[in-house]
Design an enzyme around this catalytic site. Structure first.
Site, PDB file in Angstrom:
ATOM      1  N   CYS A 117     -80.073  -4.700 -23.225  1.00 37.61           N
ATOM      2  CA  CYS A 117     -80.211  -3.296 -22.990  1.00 37.61           C
ATOM      3  C   CYS A 117     -81.096  -3.168 -21.877  1.00 37.61           C
ATOM      4  O   CYS A 117     -81.507  -1.830 -21.595  1.00 37.61           O
ATOM      5  CB  CYS A 117     -80.790  -2.714 -24.225  1.00 37.61           C
ATOM      6  SG  CYS A 117     -79.649  -2.792 -25.867  1.00 37.61           S
ATOM      7  N   CYS A 161     -84.899  -5.464 -24.993  1.00 33.64           N
ATOM      8  CA  CYS A 161     -83.883  -6.215 -25.596  1.00 33.64           C
ATOM      9  C   CYS A 161     -82.825  -6.625 -24.465  1.00 33.64           C
ATOM     10  O   CYS A 161     -82.687  -6.014 -23.520  1.00 33.64           O
ATOM     11  CB  CYS A 161     -82.934  -5.956 -26.695  1.00 33.64           C
ATOM     12  SG  CYS A 161     -84.007  -5.474 -28.320  1.00 33.64           S
ATOM     13  N   CYS A 209     -86.543   4.212 -27.690  1.00 31.91           N
ATOM     14  CA  CYS A 209     -85.919   3.484 -28.692  1.00 31.91           C
ATOM     15  C   CYS A 209     -86.155   3.862 -29.842  1.00 31.91           C
ATOM     16  O   CYS A 209     -85.516   3.482 -30.974  1.00 31.91           O
ATOM     17  CB  CYS A 209     -86.583   1.843 -28.653  1.00 31.91           C
ATOM     18  SG  CYS A 209     -88.031   2.102 -28.917  1.00 31.91           S
TER      19      CYS A 209
END
Length: 241
Positions: free
Chosen positions: A198, A195, A223
């Site tokens: 991140c 993402c 994750c």
């Protein structure tokens, strides 16, 4: 690795994918649209293997990552299936914690990943007998014991990591020699892409996943897609290949 050795590596990987398609149908490939995943996408679609391809559209991906979907369609005539998080779960998280609360603690970051990635993954894997990933052993300390085939007890199916033995150099040699499309962020210092909030570019000499959740310690940098009950699980090997 010379060209002969590389050709053997490629053929071994193609054989693994063929075995998945023939012996473990229905099967799916979970693509993050990163370089490794584009290698497997190319093999699956070139060989017309019966393995569906999906990605998790978290709602926080880079525009460049989403652009890879169009490049796959233009190159192979294939539309990657998209699995998105439940809107009410995202809204509840943001309302209670804030949009970027994942910076505040590992727990809040993992909860965000659970909502945006783990829950959609569980939906994507429903009804499947096996799933494929682009993970490699060399990517990080958390993947050092990765096997090509593992039994995923959490999802009750076989899990295949056909690129487990590949180096980063192998990945890029395949991409460049085959003209495989890839995420342009890789050319800007992003070897591992998640993402947008991140992920950062890495510095020379850093681990390839150093840009993922860079504010955390290395041992927490997963994750949840390969984690059960909040802990990294090394799935029991089902094969020595």
């Amino acid at each position: 690795m010379n060209e002969t050795e590389f050709a053997v590596l490629v053929e071994k990987t193609r054989e693994t994918l063929q075995r998945v398609a023939e012996q473990f149908a229905p099967a799916v490939f979970a693509s993050s649209l990163a370089a490794e995943d584009m290698v497997l996408t190319d093999m699956i679609l070139r060989d017309k293997l019966d393995i569906g391809i999906f990605t998790l559209e978290t709602g926080r991906l880079h525009a460049e990552t989403l652009g890879v979907l169009d490049r796959i369609k233009d190159t192979y005539g294939y539309e990657v299936a998209l699995y998105r998080p439940q809107p009410e779960a995202v809204d509840g998280y943001v309302r209670q914690n804030g949009l970027n609360a994942f910076y505040d603690s590992v727990e809040l970051r993992k909860e965000c990943c659970r909502i945006r990635k783990v829950e959609p993954l569980n939906r994507a894997l429903q009804g499947q007998r096996a799933w494929v990933t682009g993970q490699r052993r060399a990517q990080s300390a958390t993947r050092a014991e990765l096997h090509v085939q593992e039994h995923d007890e959490a999802h009750g199916m076989e899990k295949f990591n056909p690129l487990a033995d590949w180096s980063e150099e192998d990945v890029w040699h395949y991409i460049r020699s085959k003209g495989v499309p890839y995420n342009p962020l890789h050319d800007r210092g992003y070897p591992s892409i998640g993402c947008e909030p991140c992920t950062r570019a890495i510095q020379p000499g850093e681990d390839v996943r150093a840009g993922r959740w860079w504010w955390e310690q290395p041992e927490s940098k997963e994750c949840g897609l390969h984690v059960v009950d909040g802990k990294l699980v090394r799935i029991k090997s089902a094969a020595t290949v």
